[in-house]
Design an enzyme around this catalytic site. Structure first.
Site, PDB file in Angstrom:
ATOM      1  N   GLU A 188      22.960  20.563 -14.650  1.00  0.00           N
ATOM      2  CA  GLU A 188      21.714  19.826 -14.860  1.00  0.00           C
ATOM      3  C   GLU A 188      21.842  18.514 -15.654  1.00  0.00           C
ATOM      4  O   GLU A 188      21.208  18.357 -16.707  1.00  0.00           O
ATOM      5  CB  GLU A 188      20.686  20.733 -15.537  1.00  0.00           C
ATOM      6  CG  GLU A 188      20.266  21.897 -14.669  1.00  0.00           C
ATOM      7  CD  GLU A 188      19.080  22.687 -15.231  1.00  0.00           C
ATOM      8  OE1 GLU A 188      18.726  22.495 -16.405  1.00  0.00           O
ATOM      9  OE2 GLU A 188      18.503  23.484 -14.473  1.00  0.00           O
ATOM     10  N   GLU A 384      20.415  28.623  -9.482  1.00  0.00           N
ATOM     11  CA  GLU A 384      19.514  29.330 -10.403  1.00  0.00           C
ATOM     12  C   GLU A 384      18.132  29.357  -9.800  1.00  0.00           C
ATOM     13  O   GLU A 384      17.654  28.350  -9.262  1.00  0.00           O
ATOM     14  CB  GLU A 384      19.398  28.598 -11.756  1.00  0.00           C
ATOM     15  CG  GLU A 384      20.600  28.668 -12.640  1.00  0.00           C
ATOM     16  CD  GLU A 384      20.412  27.906 -13.962  1.00  0.00           C
ATOM     17  OE1 GLU A 384      19.278  27.806 -14.451  1.00  0.00           O
ATOM     18  OE2 GLU A 384      21.430  27.412 -14.485  1.00  0.00           O
TER      19      GLU A 384
HETATM   20  C1  BGP Z   1      18.172  25.939 -16.736  1.00  0.00           C
HETATM   21  C2  BGP Z   1      19.492  26.145 -17.398  1.00  0.00           C
HETATM   22  C3  BGP Z   1      19.795  27.558 -17.786  1.00  0.00           C
HETATM   23  C4  BGP Z   1      18.601  28.422 -18.103  1.00  0.00           C
HETATM   24  C5  BGP Z   1      17.330  28.094 -17.341  1.00  0.00           C
HETATM   25  C6  BGP Z   1      16.055  28.663 -17.886  1.00  0.00           C
HETATM   26  O1  BGP Z   1      17.709  24.662 -17.007  1.00  0.00           O
HETATM   27  O2  BGP Z   1      20.537  25.719 -16.565  1.00  0.00           O
HETATM   28  O3  BGP Z   1      20.792  27.520 -18.750  1.00  0.00           O
HETATM   29  O4  BGP Z   1      18.450  28.727 -19.400  1.00  0.00           O
HETATM   30  O5  BGP Z   1      17.137  26.717 -17.207  1.00  0.00           O
HETATM   31  O6  BGP Z   1      15.577  27.902 -18.970  1.00  0.00           O
HETATM   32  P1  BGP Z   1      15.130  28.537 -20.327  1.00  0.00           P
HETATM   33  O7  BGP Z   1      16.266  29.332 -20.812  1.00  0.00           O
HETATM   34  O8  BGP Z   1      14.817  27.390 -21.216  1.00  0.00           O
HETATM   35  O9  BGP Z   1      13.936  29.347 -20.026  1.00  0.00           O
END
Ligand code: BGP
Length: 483
Positions: A188, A384
């Protein structure tokens, strides 16, 4: 009717800094994530403050090496000690792929010199995956910069960190190149560019904002070098970037709102995609930043050629939500998610939200897949996608029907994208196991597997399959045929 192709990579996703724990074991060095203080007092929508790590935070963290409560990423979900059991659960679920990240400070504790025990740990993880018939998908950079590189060079502000990343990636390709055939470069860069955090803002958020074009340029070069090196060293492997794509819709059909949505989408998504995938800076956006007094990247001879010539094999995409934007007048007070005179993020009345205020928008995933495929025509992987919730165990069960609904609605849209011609080769749910969220501790749970642990890093660490785990198991068994 076209559907998920044979060999589709059904998988689960994780990241070392949010999962591994074992933060000071096996010769691992300090990571910036080990200095990330839990900030439950910060508003859930304030991404910048949630993930900010300043020099002062680092000083305090170094003074408290025993503190696992305020620094929960040191503990993760303890995959470091549970990897065998976790991979066994992954196998029983029928997973075809596992996305995890190779922790730079575990492999090179000071950023540049190798730690054999760190290498050994990942070989053991790969042994388990191999015996289980699960394909590894390894991220090279998921927010855990070795602290030593911060101290030495100021982290990603310096080109020296690109060189250090090259040493790291070369080592990974040498060590794991016969075992890992899919690599992801930087997780990201677009979200990092928008919100900073994770140690990019050592001197505070404002200072990060002034230097974000410079850091982003360095990320792009580090990515491009990794792509080139991977192709030279492991010709039969595939490598690509991971974007955190957030589609942007206009609030109304008023052309001013339509333009506002485009402005936000360009800066949040297209600007970084064009740089990483086509090696091109969108002039209009650079000019905008220059007008705002943001420092321009130091583009040296050869940089743009490197960016243009690094031929990535696929694009990985993280998708959680969409945004909606409206025009706002130049005299609107500047705020987060607002650029006076251009756009302001607003509520989308047609969508529901998670407990953390993220819009639930299954059609958005198809919108994203089609948009990226149409523009770059490369195979795509969902790296993801998932839903967070507060959860507790009742009679040894976790009935996460909302997650099953979220995932099936998103997967139906993925299938439709395939029917519409998109080449989608895999889908990794975030996250296979409960782990630490980037800024909201353990209580923001995404996993298909529950882990008995709380925000204070205490609990038995017992793993319990949620109902969504069994649902996903069935889905994999029939290659998505039951959707
Ligand atoms: C993405 C990241 C992850 C993950 C996810 C959820 O941006 O790549 O590492 O954590 O988001 O976000 P959060 O953990 O802030 O809810």
């Amino acid at each position: 009717m076209r559907t998920f192709p044979e060999g589709f990579l059904w998988g689960g996703a994780t990241a070392a800094n949010q999962m591994e724990g074992g933060w000071n074991e096996g010769g691992k060095g300090w990571s910036v994530s080990d200095c990330a203080r839990a900030k439950f007092d910060v508003d859930v929508k304030n991404y910048e403050k949630q993930n900010e790590i300043t020099s002062k935070d680092i000083e305090e963290a170094l003074a408290h090496p025993e503190d696992m409560v305020n620094y929960p990423k040191r503990h993760g979900n303890d995959f470091y000690h549970h990897y065998k059991e976790d991979i066994q659960m992954l196998k029983e679920m029928g997973a075809k792929a596992f996305r995890f990240s190779l922790s730079w400070p575990r492999i090179l504790p000071d950023g540049e010199h190798v730690n054999p025990a760190g290498i050994q740990f990942y070989h053991k993880v790969l042994d388990e995956l191999e015996q289980s018939g699960i394909e590894p998908i390894a991220t090279l950079y998921h927010y855990d910069l070795p602290l030593a590189l911060h101290m030495r060079y100021g982290g990603w502000k310096s080109r020296k960190t690109i060189l250090a990343f090259q040493i790291f990636t070369k080592r990974c390709f040498q060590e794991f190149g016969t075992r890992i055939k899919k690599f992801l470069t930087i997780n990201e860069p677009d979200i990092l560019f928008m919100y900073g955090g994770h140690g990019l803002d050592l001197d505070g958020t404002e200072e990060f904002k002034r230097n974000k074009l410079i850091m982003n340029h360095h990320f792009a070069l580090a990515h491009a070098q990794a792509v080139q090196l991977c192709h030279e060293m492991i010709p039969n492997a595939m490598i690509g970037p991971v974007f955190g794509y957030v589609p942007v819709y206009p609030k109304t059909s008023n052309p001013r709102d339509v333009m506002a949505a485009k402005d936000l989408c360009d800066v949040q998504n297209t600007f970084i995609q064009e740089l990483f995938l086509n090696g091109r800076y969108m002039e209009r956006i650079v000019m905008q930043y220059e007008k705002d007094g943001i420092a321009l990247p130091d583009i040296r001879e050869g940089d743009m050629e490197l960016l243009k010539n690094s031929k990535r094999d696929f694009v990985a995409l993280n998708y959680y939500k969409s945004d909606t934007a409206a025009y706002c007048t130049p005299d609107t007070p500047p705020a987060d998610f607002c650029r006076p005179g251009y756009y302001q993020v607003c509520i989308n009345e047609s969508l529901q939200r998670t407990a953390w205020g993220w819009d639930i928008d299954p059609i958005g995933i198809r919108y994203m897949l089609r948009d990226v495929y149409d523009r770059y025509h490369l195979p795509l992987i969902i790296a993801e996608n998932g839903m967070a919730a507060y959860e507790e165990v009742k009679e040894n069960r976790i009935d996460d029907t909302y997650r099953i609904e979220y995932l099936s609605r998103h997967l139906i849209q993925c299938r439709q994208a395939i029917q519409e011609g998109v080449e989608l080769i895999g889908y990794c749910n975030w996250s296979f196991l409960d782990l630490l969220s980037t800024g909201h501790g353990f209580e923001k749970r995404y996993g298909l597997v529950y882990i008995d642990q709380n925000n204070e890093s205490s609990g038995s660490l017992k793993r319990i399959a949620k109902q969504s785990y069994y649902w996903y198991q069935n889905l994999i068994r029939c290659n998505g045929g039951n959707l």
